[in-house]
Scaffold this motif. Sequence first.
Motif, PDB file in Angstrom:
ATOM      1  N   LYS A  18     -76.833  58.297  -9.235  1.00 14.48           N
ATOM      2  CA  LYS A  18     -75.675  58.910  -8.561  1.00 14.48           C
ATOM      3  C   LYS A  18     -74.711  59.510  -9.578  1.00 14.48           C
ATOM      4  CE  LYS A  18     -74.504  54.996  -6.613  1.00 14.48           C
ATOM      5  NZ  LYS A  18     -75.631  54.144  -7.050  1.00 14.48           N
ATOM      6  N   TYR A  43     -63.536  48.048  -5.170  1.00 13.19           N
ATOM      7  CA  TYR A  43     -63.884  46.671  -4.840  1.00 13.19           C
ATOM      8  C   TYR A  43     -62.582  45.934  -4.550  1.00 13.19           C
ATOM      9  CZ  TYR A  43     -68.858  46.642  -6.030  1.00 13.19           C
ATOM     10  OH  TYR A  43     -70.204  46.852  -6.028  1.00 13.19           O
ATOM     11  N   TYR A  90     -65.731  45.568 -14.779  1.00  7.92           N
ATOM     12  CA  TYR A  90     -66.990  44.908 -14.386  1.00  7.92           C
ATOM     13  C   TYR A  90     -67.204  43.589 -15.116  1.00  7.92           C
ATOM     14  CZ  TYR A  90     -68.337  49.295 -12.181  1.00  7.92           C
ATOM     15  OH  TYR A  90     -68.384  50.400 -11.387  1.00  7.92           O
ATOM     16  N   GLN A 160     -79.536  38.414 -10.423  1.00  7.33           N
ATOM     17  CA  GLN A 160     -78.686  39.097  -9.438  1.00  7.33           C
ATOM     18  C   GLN A 160     -79.515  40.122  -8.647  1.00  7.33           C
ATOM     19  OE1 GLN A 160     -75.612  41.549 -11.123  1.00  7.33           O
ATOM     20  NE2 GLN A 160     -74.467  41.737  -9.206  1.00  7.33           N
TER      21      GLN A 160
HETATM   22  N1  CTP Z   1     -71.547  45.146  -9.542  1.00  8.57           N
HETATM   23  C1  CTP Z   1     -71.676  44.037 -10.359  1.00  8.57           C
HETATM   24  N2  CTP Z   1     -70.577  43.292 -10.678  1.00  8.57           N
HETATM   25  C2  CTP Z   1     -69.360  43.620 -10.206  1.00  8.57           C
HETATM   26  C3  CTP Z   1     -69.200  44.755  -9.361  1.00  8.57           C
HETATM   27  C4  CTP Z   1     -70.327  45.497  -9.058  1.00  8.57           C
HETATM   28  O1  CTP Z   1     -72.790  43.714 -10.802  1.00  8.57           O
HETATM   29  N3  CTP Z   1     -68.317  42.882 -10.543  1.00  8.57           N
HETATM   30  C5  CTP Z   1     -72.743  45.919  -9.196  1.00  8.57           C
HETATM   31  C6  CTP Z   1     -73.193  45.730  -7.769  1.00  8.57           C
HETATM   32  O2  CTP Z   1     -74.161  44.722  -7.743  1.00  8.57           O
HETATM   33  C7  CTP Z   1     -73.748  47.100  -7.344  1.00  8.57           C
HETATM   34  C8  CTP Z   1     -73.460  47.990  -8.540  1.00  8.57           C
HETATM   35  O3  CTP Z   1     -72.490  47.299  -9.333  1.00  8.57           O
HETATM   36  O4  CTP Z   1     -75.134  47.046  -7.092  1.00  8.57           O
HETATM   37  C9  CTP Z   1     -72.893  49.359  -8.144  1.00  8.57           C
HETATM   38  O5  CTP Z   1     -72.912  50.242  -9.229  1.00  8.57           O
HETATM   39  P1  CTP Z   1     -74.166  51.241  -9.430  1.00  8.57           P
HETATM   40  O6  CTP Z   1     -74.431  51.938  -8.151  1.00  8.57           O
HETATM   41  O7  CTP Z   1     -75.292  50.508 -10.033  1.00  8.57           O
HETATM   42  O8  CTP Z   1     -73.602  52.242 -10.531  1.00  8.57           O
HETATM   43  P2  CTP Z   1     -73.246  53.796 -10.480  1.00  8.57           P
HETATM   44  O9  CTP Z   1     -73.025  54.212 -11.915  1.00  8.57           O
HETATM   45  O10 CTP Z   1     -72.152  54.016  -9.509  1.00  8.57           O
HETATM   46  O11 CTP Z   1     -74.544  54.514  -9.891  1.00  8.57           O
HETATM   47  P3  CTP Z   1     -75.895  55.021 -10.553  1.00  8.57           P
HETATM   48  O12 CTP Z   1     -76.477  53.863 -11.302  1.00  8.57           O
HETATM   49  O13 CTP Z   1     -76.728  55.435  -9.364  1.00  8.57           O
HETATM   50  O14 CTP Z   1     -75.548  56.171 -11.452  1.00  8.57           O
END
Ligand code: CTP
Length: 211
Positions: A18, A43, A90, A160
């Motif tokens: 994305k 979040y 994060y 996870q």
């Molecule tokens: N997440 C996490 N810990 C947090 C908050 C979010 O591990 N404290 C994770 C969630 O499990 C979720 C992910 O972050 O699955 C969402 O981000 P992701 O879609 O992986 O990243 P993007 O960079 O937005 O997308 P893409 O990888 O598609 O580029």
Amino acid sequence: MVKRPLVIGIAGGSGSGKTSVTNAIYEAFKDHSVVVIQQDFYYKDQSHLEMEERLMTNYDHPLAFDNDLLIDHVNHLLQRQGIEKPVYDYAAHTRSNETVLIEPKDVIILEGILVLEDERLRDLMNIKLYVDTDADLRIIRRILRDISERGRTVESVVEQYLNVVRPMHNQFIEPTKRYADVIIPEGGQNEVAIDLMVTKIKAILESNGIV
Ligand code: CTP
């Protein structure tokens, strides 16, 4: 009269690409005004919780997000008003104390795993995209990214993924593909799809008299 900005939703599983699709569209409009809003930054605030509790949160469930605030912010941007975008940490699993002032722009990109899940968000979008990437590639990208950028270990990412990310993907994220106008295989590597999207966005901006 205020000219309504264009809203593009970009959904897809974790690690699907994305961010690359978003960046490619953003780059194509460098001369223009595009603002990117990541759903991750919305979040729910967990600063009042102990770290142990934050670690138990299901971050792949629709209820983890403060969509009310996200919708409120998108509505402000649609009215050409600025917003104070939250910043997400994060490693600490919560919002940080700072916010970032975001000015309104002609194009608003809403990017996140569940941006197509909430009907209220879908209703705000002119174009809905779903980035569709095989699960093996998504987990490989996620392991590499979470270790280098989000302070995780291989073991924690795999645990996870199996216990939360994978089941939530199948239950909540994958089904939102049905709402997409366009499904993009293989994210940022798909130049044809990106070019088509950029052409379409320019056409809409022109026909709306924005450019
Ligand atoms: N997440 C996490 N810990 C947090 C908050 C979010 O591990 N404290 C994770 C969630 O499990 C979720 C992910 O972050 O699955 C969402 O981000 P992701 O879609 O992986 O990243 P993007 O960079 O937005 O997308 P893409 O990888 O598609 O580029």
